[in-house]
Design an enzyme around this catalytic site. Structure first.
Site, PDB file in Angstrom:
ATOM      1  N   PHE A   1       0.832  -1.199   0.000  1.00  0.00           N
ATOM      2  CA  PHE A   1       0.000   0.000   0.000  1.00  0.00           C
ATOM      3  C   PHE A   1       0.868   1.252   0.000  1.00  0.00           C
ATOM      4  CE2 PHE A   1      -2.539  -3.414   1.842  1.00  0.00           C
ATOM      5  CZ  PHE A   1      -3.584  -3.425   0.930  1.00  0.00           C
ATOM      6  N   SER A   2       1.982   1.164  -0.714  1.00  0.00           N
ATOM      7  CA  SER A   2       2.857   2.318  -0.851  1.00  0.00           C
ATOM      8  C   SER A   2       2.194   3.372  -1.728  1.00  0.00           C
ATOM      9  CB  SER A   2       4.197   1.900  -1.468  1.00  0.00           C
ATOM     10  OG  SER A   2       4.004   1.492  -2.816  1.00  0.00           O
TER      11      SER A   2
ATOM     12  N   GLU B   1      -0.271  -1.320   5.289  1.00  0.00           N
ATOM     13  CA  GLU B   1      -1.613  -1.494   5.853  1.00  0.00           C
ATOM     14  C   GLU B   1      -2.711  -0.880   4.997  1.00  0.00           C
ATOM     15  OE1 GLU B   1      -4.053  -0.861  10.077  1.00  0.00           O
ATOM     16  OE2 GLU B   1      -1.953  -0.252   9.920  1.00  0.00           O
TER      17      GLU B   1
ATOM     18  N   LYS C   1      -1.928  -5.143  13.864  1.00  0.00           N
ATOM     19  CA  LYS C   1      -1.428  -5.015  15.234  1.00  0.00           C
ATOM     20  C   LYS C   1      -0.617  -6.258  15.521  1.00  0.00           C
ATOM     21  CE  LYS C   1      -2.134  -1.189  17.239  1.00  0.00           C
ATOM     22  NZ  LYS C   1      -1.645  -0.568  16.006  1.00  0.00           N
TER      23      LYS C   1
END
Length: 312
Positions: A97-98, A114, A130
């Site tokens: 998710f860059s 994320e 997490k």
């Protein structure tokens, strides 16, 4: 150029021009020289440990169950190329998710692992992270570290609290009875870090809007804590910097109203006009958390960013 949206086909009138612009977009061909980058912590180690203890006291008093506490770093530079930094950062630490966003003199350079939210049709998906551990130097060590993360009661408890929070958030926009935990405590390996990721989804009513979805779910629970509002109040009290774009989200929306948005972590926010930048890293504090371990986790998450600037 032809795009297919559902059963419709759309031809863009300027397709050839757009392709030419993409192909001619200048990419950095060599390293930036004489950048003179200086980085210093905004949050001292001593301050981190003091605030860590105060936050755990809030947990003992019942104010919160978990809080994502972040420390900040700030830097100065003479010359910097956001595209070069983005390519270098994602070369060292490639992430799903860059993203790179530039507006005027400001830029966000993200190597985020994320996803915040994804909408596809009437399905809304959240994938909070997490739980983290470093990658092993050998295959055997890596398997051992992953197994330890997967079976850690502490890491599972942290993850579960955020899963419950996201279930609650999705229930505010989804159809009654449609909330599903699709995966719990999944462990995924990236080049430098392994992360515990869970997936929560719901079915949306036909008339819910993008603005309504965001208003019920933002900011994401993985970057706040539980309960969310009180955790945000304590974040504002104890963190030594204003997050700004950090811990926000960037992504896209298509013509059907589907979208995919990340969490802006492992990211650098650059101000070209003033020659400054900042970034934050954090971890979850629970009653069972150890200050030394959580501080080391913060350093692990910042490692790739430091390496990029060290090698300009």
């Amino acid at each position: 150029m032809e795009f297919e949206f559902g059963n419709a086909h759309v031809f863009h009138p300027n397709a050839a021009k757009i392709i030419d612009e993409i192909g001619s977009f200048p990419l950095p061909s060599s390293n930036t020289r004489n950048s003179n980058v200086i980085i210093k912590p905004i949050t001292s180690k001593e301050s981190y440990f003091q605030n860590f203890a105060r936050i755990q006291e809030h947990i003992r008093e019942g104010d919160i169950y978990e809080m994502n506490y972040c420390i900040g770093y700030e830097g100065r530079f003479e010359v910097i190329d956001p595209i070069e930094i983005y390519l270098k950062l994602n070369g060292l630490s490639p992430m799903p998710f860059s993203g790179l966003f530039v507006t005027g003199d400001r830029a966000v350079i993200s190597a985020s692992p994320e996803r915040f939210l994804k909408k596809e049709g009437n399905t809304l998906l959240a994938q909070p992270i997490k739980g983290s551990t470093r990658r092993g130097k050998t295959e055997e060590e890596d398997e051992e570290l992953v197994s330890k993360l997967r079976n850690s009661e502490k890491e599972q408890a942290e993850n579960l609290m955020i899963v419950d929070l996201m279930r609650n958030d999705l229930a505010r926009v989804g159809k009654i009875g449609s909330i599903t935990v699709d995966e719990l405590f999944g462990v995924y390996r990236f080049r430098r870090i392994s992360q515990m990721i869970s997936s929560v989804s719901c079915t949306l009513p036909d008339d819910v809007s993008f603005a309504q979805i965001l208003s019920k779910t933002f900011p994401m629970g993985s970057m706040t804590g539980a309960p969310k509002i009180k955790a945000m109040e304590l974040i504002d009290r104890y963190e030594d910097f204003k997050r700004g774009w950090f811990s926000g989200s960037m992504g896209y929306i298509d013509t059907k109203g589907d979208f995919d948005w990340n969490v802006i972590i492992r990211s650098v926010v650059i101000d070209q006009h003033h020659g400054t930048f900042y970034f934050g890293v954090g971890s979850a504090i629970t009653i069972d958390a150890d200050a030394n371990s959580e501080y080391e986790e913060c350093l692990l998450k910042s490692q790739a960013i430091f390496e990029v600037f060290d090698n300009l």
